[in-house]
Write a protein that holds these residues in place. Structure first.
Motif, PDB file in Angstrom:
ATOM      1  N   ASN A   1       0.914  -1.245  -0.098  1.00 45.32           N
ATOM      2  CA  ASN A   1       0.168   0.212  -0.010  1.00 45.32           C
ATOM      3  C   ASN A   1       0.874   1.527  -0.078  1.00 45.32           C
ATOM      4  O   ASN A   1       1.839   1.428   0.605  1.00 45.32           O
ATOM      5  CB  ASN A   1      -0.814   0.107   1.398  1.00 45.32           C
ATOM      6  N   ILE A   2       0.248   2.329  -0.631  1.00 47.25           N
ATOM      7  CA  ILE A   2       1.154   3.639  -0.587  1.00 47.25           C
ATOM      8  C   ILE A   2       0.057   4.566  -0.010  1.00 47.25           C
ATOM      9  O   ILE A   2      -1.037   4.446   0.082  1.00 47.25           O
ATOM     10  CB  ILE A   2       1.455   4.083  -1.907  1.00 47.25           C
ATOM     11  N   ASN A   3       0.839   5.671   0.592  1.00 42.00           N
ATOM     12  CA  ASN A   3      -0.011   6.817   1.304  1.00 42.00           C
ATOM     13  C   ASN A   3      -0.955   7.419   0.102  1.00 42.00           C
ATOM     14  O   ASN A   3      -0.772   7.357  -1.023  1.00 42.00           O
ATOM     15  CB  ASN A   3       0.923   7.408   1.947  1.00 42.00           C
ATOM     16  N   ILE A   4      -1.858   8.095   1.038  1.00 37.35           N
ATOM     17  CA  ILE A   4      -2.983   8.663   0.073  1.00 37.35           C
ATOM     18  C   ILE A   4      -2.400   9.879  -0.888  1.00 37.35           C
ATOM     19  O   ILE A   4      -2.949   9.999  -2.027  1.00 37.35           O
ATOM     20  CB  ILE A   4      -4.122   9.268   1.039  1.00 37.35           C
ATOM     21  N   ASP A   5      -1.566  10.508  -0.374  1.00 36.58           N
ATOM     22  CA  ASP A   5      -1.060  11.712  -1.269  1.00 36.58           C
ATOM     23  C   ASP A   5      -0.230  11.283  -2.454  1.00 36.58           C
ATOM     24  O   ASP A   5      -0.427  11.687  -3.864  1.00 36.58           O
ATOM     25  CB  ASP A   5      -0.048  12.265  -0.306  1.00 36.58           C
ATOM     26  N   GLU A   6       0.493  10.032  -2.237  1.00 40.35           N
ATOM     27  CA  GLU A   6       1.209   9.412  -3.176  1.00 40.35           C
ATOM     28  C   GLU A   6       0.191   8.863  -4.376  1.00 40.35           C
ATOM     29  O   GLU A   6       0.375   8.988  -5.595  1.00 40.35           O
ATOM     30  CB  GLU A   6       2.305   8.416  -2.934  1.00 40.35           C
TER      31      GLU A   6
ATOM     32  N   VAL B   1      -5.475   3.275  -9.778  1.00 34.67           N
ATOM     33  CA  VAL B   1      -4.769   3.814  -8.848  1.00 34.67           C
ATOM     34  C   VAL B   1      -5.665   4.359  -7.448  1.00 34.67           C
ATOM     35  O   VAL B   1      -5.422   4.589  -6.451  1.00 34.67           O
ATOM     36  CB  VAL B   1      -3.793   4.967  -9.359  1.00 34.67           C
ATOM     37  N   SER B   2      -6.699   5.160  -8.036  1.00 32.78           N
ATOM     38  CA  SER B   2      -7.584   6.171  -7.155  1.00 32.78           C
ATOM     39  C   SER B   2      -8.213   4.998  -6.157  1.00 32.78           C
ATOM     40  O   SER B   2      -8.259   5.342  -4.880  1.00 32.78           O
ATOM     41  CB  SER B   2      -8.838   6.682  -7.978  1.00 32.78           C
ATOM     42  N   PHE B   3      -8.557   3.992  -6.575  1.00 28.88           N
ATOM     43  CA  PHE B   3      -9.368   2.875  -5.608  1.00 28.88           C
ATOM     44  C   PHE B   3      -8.423   1.905  -4.853  1.00 28.88           C
ATOM     45  O   PHE B   3      -8.746   1.635  -4.033  1.00 28.88           O
ATOM     46  CB  PHE B   3     -10.510   2.211  -6.410  1.00 28.88           C
TER      47      PHE B   3
ATOM     48  N   SER C   1       2.856   2.239  -9.806  1.00 31.59           N
ATOM     49  CA  SER C   1       3.755   3.474  -9.426  1.00 31.59           C
ATOM     50  C   SER C   1       3.809   4.501 -10.509  1.00 31.59           C
ATOM     51  O   SER C   1       3.516   4.281 -11.323  1.00 31.59           O
ATOM     52  CB  SER C   1       5.066   3.102  -8.978  1.00 31.59           C
ATOM     53  N   LYS C   2       4.572   5.578 -10.282  1.00 31.69           N
ATOM     54  CA  LYS C   2       4.874   6.568 -11.311  1.00 31.69           C
ATOM     55  C   LYS C   2       5.671   5.953 -12.313  1.00 31.69           C
ATOM     56  O   LYS C   2       5.793   6.767 -13.323  1.00 31.69           O
ATOM     57  CB  LYS C   2       5.645   7.872 -10.555  1.00 31.69           C
ATOM     58  N   THR C   3       6.434   5.021 -12.234  1.00 34.72           N
ATOM     59  CA  THR C   3       7.273   4.598 -13.164  1.00 34.72           C
ATOM     60  C   THR C   3       6.341   4.076 -14.438  1.00 34.72           C
ATOM     61  O   THR C   3       6.873   4.383 -15.388  1.00 34.72           O
ATOM     62  CB  THR C   3       7.987   3.331 -12.729  1.00 34.72           C
ATOM     63  N   ASN C   4       5.247   3.255 -14.087  1.00 33.10           N
ATOM     64  CA  ASN C   4       4.545   2.962 -15.190  1.00 33.10           C
ATOM     65  C   ASN C   4       3.891   4.046 -15.900  1.00 33.10           C
ATOM     66  O   ASN C   4       3.577   4.018 -17.248  1.00 33.10           O
ATOM     67  CB  ASN C   4       3.270   2.385 -14.530  1.00 33.10           C
TER      68      ASN C   4
ATOM     69  N   ASN D   1      -3.039   9.807  -4.667  1.00 30.51           N
ATOM     70  CA  ASN D   1      -3.460  11.144  -5.617  1.00 30.51           C
ATOM     71  C   ASN D   1      -2.699  11.668  -6.574  1.00 30.51           C
ATOM     72  O   ASN D   1      -3.153  11.868  -7.734  1.00 30.51           O
ATOM     73  CB  ASN D   1      -3.861  12.097  -4.553  1.00 30.51           C
ATOM     74  N   LYS D   2      -1.393  11.779  -6.389  1.00 28.06           N
ATOM     75  CA  LYS D   2      -0.392  12.441  -7.472  1.00 28.06           C
ATOM     76  C   LYS D   2      -0.311  11.195  -8.602  1.00 28.06           C
ATOM     77  O   LYS D   2      -0.364  11.945  -9.804  1.00 28.06           O
ATOM     78  CB  LYS D   2       1.059  12.481  -6.850  1.00 28.06           C
ATOM     79  N   THR D   3      -0.179  10.038  -8.244  1.00 26.82           N
ATOM     80  CA  THR D   3      -0.199   9.240  -9.538  1.00 26.82           C
ATOM     81  C   THR D   3      -1.288   9.065 -10.092  1.00 26.82           C
ATOM     82  O   THR D   3      -1.579   9.005 -11.545  1.00 26.82           O
ATOM     83  CB  THR D   3       0.131   7.848  -9.112  1.00 26.82           C
TER      84      THR D   3
END
Length: 127
Positions: free
Chosen positions: A6-11, A80-82, A89-92, A13-15
């Motif tokens: 799991n990633i945090n909510i800010d990350e 990513v949102s759900f 990740s952002k790499t994708n 949302n950015k992705t």
């Protein structure tokens, strides 16, 4: 209990915003190429355009941007949102942007041959 995937909510949302930006840009590119398609069929303008097979190549980029890339980007934005896993990740996003740039530049390469299929048209080239 925390999951390591799991990633945090800010990350997250950015992705998701990056994927949404990609989806909007895909529709923008598709719209620009629709104008190229129209101009490639306009009687007085088509003789002034420099590229051979411009209509077919612009049609392929228009369809691929509006169907393939937009669908990928909007689905990834929702996913990513759900779900919000490190797998998405952002790499994708960066890999998808690089693929979209290659896809949009393919018609302008030498020896690029357009194939208009019933479903997804494509351009045959070494890349």
């Amino acid at each position: 209990m925390s999951n390591s995937f799991n990633i945090n909510i800010d990350e997250r949302n950015k992705t998701a915003k990056m994927w949404l930006f990609c989806a909007i840009n895909a529709l923008t590119v598709a719209g620009i190429f629709s104008l190229v398609i129209v101009s490639a069929r306009t009687p007085l303008v088509k003789d002034l355009l420099p590229f051979v097979q411009l209509f077919q190549k612009a049609l392929i980029i228009h369809v691929n941007a509006s169907q393939l890339f937009w669908m990928l980007a909007i689905h990834m934005c929702l996913l990513v949102s759900f779900i919000g896993s490190k797998i998405y990740s952002k790499t994708n996003v960066y890999l998808a942007i690089a693929a979209a740039i290659l896809m949009a530049s393919a018609p302008f390469l030498p020896n690029a041959e357009p194939y208009l299929n019933n479903y997804i048209p494509f351009i045959d080239h070494l890349i």
